[in-house]
Scaffold this motif. Structure first.
Motif, PDB file in Angstrom:
ATOM      1  N   ARG A  40       1.555  -1.202   0.177  1.00 26.15           N
ATOM      2  CA  ARG A  40       0.095  -0.183   0.081  1.00 26.15           C
ATOM      3  C   ARG A  40       1.058   1.214   0.167  1.00 26.15           C
ATOM      4  O   ARG A  40       2.385   0.810   0.176  1.00 26.15           O
ATOM      5  CB  ARG A  40      -1.012  -0.229   1.165  1.00 26.15           C
ATOM      6  N   GLU A  41       0.346   2.265  -0.452  1.00 24.17           N
ATOM      7  CA  GLU A  41       0.482   3.589  -0.494  1.00 24.17           C
ATOM      8  C   GLU A  41      -0.262   4.121   0.712  1.00 24.17           C
ATOM      9  O   GLU A  41      -1.460   4.879   0.029  1.00 24.17           O
ATOM     10  CB  GLU A  41       1.239   4.180  -1.432  1.00 24.17           C
ATOM     11  N   TYR A  45      -4.057   3.896  -1.140  1.00 24.02           N
ATOM     12  CA  TYR A  45      -3.976   3.403  -2.409  1.00 24.02           C
ATOM     13  C   TYR A  45      -3.447   1.327  -1.980  1.00 24.02           C
ATOM     14  O   TYR A  45      -2.429   1.486  -1.786  1.00 24.02           O
ATOM     15  CB  TYR A  45      -2.602   4.127  -3.546  1.00 24.02           C
ATOM     16  N   ILE A  46      -4.169   1.337  -2.611  1.00 23.74           N
ATOM     17  CA  ILE A  46      -4.052  -0.580  -2.376  1.00 23.74           C
ATOM     18  C   ILE A  46      -4.244  -1.066  -3.629  1.00 23.74           C
ATOM     19  O   ILE A  46      -3.087  -1.392  -3.992  1.00 23.74           O
ATOM     20  CB  ILE A  46      -5.148  -0.899  -1.303  1.00 23.74           C
ATOM     21  N   LYS A  47      -4.772  -1.103  -4.405  1.00 26.42           N
ATOM     22  CA  LYS A  47      -5.019  -1.578  -6.175  1.00 26.42           C
ATOM     23  C   LYS A  47      -4.180  -0.906  -6.590  1.00 26.42           C
ATOM     24  O   LYS A  47      -3.741  -2.110  -7.285  1.00 26.42           O
ATOM     25  CB  LYS A  47      -6.492  -1.844  -6.330  1.00 26.42           C
ATOM     26  N   ASN A  48      -4.129   0.024  -6.380  1.00 26.40           N
ATOM     27  CA  ASN A  48      -2.992   0.739  -7.498  1.00 26.40           C
ATOM     28  C   ASN A  48      -2.289   1.670  -6.691  1.00 26.40           C
ATOM     29  O   ASN A  48      -1.381   2.295  -6.811  1.00 26.40           O
ATOM     30  CB  ASN A  48      -4.167   2.251  -7.940  1.00 26.40           C
ATOM     31  N   ILE A  98       3.662   5.059  -6.120  1.00 24.75           N
ATOM     32  CA  ILE A  98       5.225   4.807  -5.081  1.00 24.75           C
ATOM     33  C   ILE A  98       5.787   5.680  -6.556  1.00 24.75           C
ATOM     34  O   ILE A  98       5.908   6.500  -7.075  1.00 24.75           O
ATOM     35  CB  ILE A  98       5.472   4.120  -5.704  1.00 24.75           C
ATOM     36  N   GLY A  99       6.276   7.580  -5.245  1.00 27.38           N
ATOM     37  CA  GLY A  99       6.939   8.187  -5.059  1.00 27.38           C
ATOM     38  C   GLY A  99       5.960   9.444  -5.793  1.00 27.38           C
ATOM     39  O   GLY A  99       6.766  10.258  -5.383  1.00 27.38           O
ATOM     40  N   LYS A 100       4.771   9.435  -5.499  1.00 28.60           N
ATOM     41  CA  LYS A 100       4.858  10.447  -6.131  1.00 28.60           C
ATOM     42  C   LYS A 100       4.782  11.856  -5.099  1.00 28.60           C
ATOM     43  O   LYS A 100       4.162  11.307  -4.136  1.00 28.60           O
ATOM     44  CB  LYS A 100       3.074  10.215  -6.083  1.00 28.60           C
ATOM     45  N   ASP A 119      -8.006   3.758  -2.964  1.00 25.83           N
ATOM     46  CA  ASP A 119      -8.622   3.420  -2.657  1.00 25.83           C
ATOM     47  C   ASP A 119      -9.694   3.097  -1.065  1.00 25.83           C
ATOM     48  O   ASP A 119     -10.632   2.051  -1.010  1.00 25.83           O
ATOM     49  CB  ASP A 119      -8.217   1.759  -3.353  1.00 25.83           C
ATOM     50  N   LEU A 120      -8.733   3.290  -0.238  1.00 24.50           N
ATOM     51  CA  LEU A 120      -9.617   2.993   0.676  1.00 24.50           C
ATOM     52  C   LEU A 120      -9.984   4.280   1.637  1.00 24.50           C
ATOM     53  O   LEU A 120      -8.488   5.205   1.210  1.00 24.50           O
ATOM     54  CB  LEU A 120      -9.664   2.667   1.443  1.00 24.50           C
ATOM     55  N   ALA A 121     -10.913   5.040   1.729  1.00 26.26           N
ATOM     56  CA  ALA A 121     -10.616   6.713   2.734  1.00 26.26           C
ATOM     57  C   ALA A 121     -10.949   6.857   4.208  1.00 26.26           C
ATOM     58  O   ALA A 121     -12.636   5.840   4.020  1.00 26.26           O
ATOM     59  CB  ALA A 121     -11.433   7.948   1.728  1.00 26.26           C
TER      60      ALA A 121
END
Length: 214
Positions: A80-81, A104-107, A112-114, A126-128
């Protein structure tokens, strides 16, 4: 006409202010004026701007729930991120939200690195996670931005909302953790944290997750 700077507005903890007929340019200007280092949370949808000042207990609960999500992902070995309370916005909706926490899990891989997010090209979380009452303005903004799953913690209960055909449907199970009763587990151990302390509750939650997996 009287003009005030938003830094002059004081919102008591636990209260919110609704402003109508706010243009996208004004919303962007308010974000810029308030800056990133602030306690006030904002949500915006089709001209309605909501400003909220969270209570201390809100901040404690959001941190614990975020830690529980991280435990779930670690024990299940899911990458995740985490983007915390990042501002997510799209002018063409027009909508903007600042979750209490998000993942962000699926995506996760594309994030990464954003350092900056542009929802015209980047996916929504993906989850809030949101603690306390979610107004119709906030829910509509989350739906418009396409956040797949929204967890709301309200009145000592976790509510799971899954996006289906552009609208949230309350569900008894998470689409991200379909084999674990997270609604009951998170509510149970969050209550325990106010009695035995955060660290002990999180250790208990990790043990519970391990038992569920096995």
């Amino acid at each position: 006409m009287v003009t005030l700077q938003f830094k002059q507005i004081s919102i008591p903890p636990g209260q919110r202010v609704l402003l109508q007929n706010i243009s996208w340019g004004e919303f962007e200007g308010i974000l810029s004026e308030l800056g990133e280092h602030r306690a006030i949370r904002l949500s915006y949808y089709q001209g309605i701007l909501e400003l909220r000042m969270p209570l201390p207990e809100h901040e404690v609960n959001k941190e614990i729930i975020g830690d529980m999500v991280k435990i779930l992902l670690e024990e299940l070995e899911i990458d995740r991120e985490c983007f915390g309370s990042t501002t997510f916005k799209r002018e063409d909706m027009p909508a903007g939200i600042e979750p209490d926490n998000c993942f962000y899990i699926k995506n996760y891989r594309v994030m990464i690195g954003k350092k900056r997010i542009d929802l015209r090209v980047d996916p929504p979380p993906d989850l809030a996670i949101e603690v306390d009452l979610i107004s119709k303005t906030q829910l509509a903004a989350y739906e418009a931005l396409g956040v797949s799953e929204l967890w709301r913690y309200e009145n000592e209960q976790l509510h799971i909302n899954v996006l289906q055909e552009g609208k949230y449907i309350e569900s008894s199970m998470s689409s991200i953790f379909p084999n674990i009763p997270v609604r009951e587990g998170i509510s149970q151990f969050l209550k325990a944290s106010s009695i035995e302390g955060t660290s002990a509750a999180l250790r208990g939650f990790r043990k519970w997750v391990t038992e569920m997996i096995n």
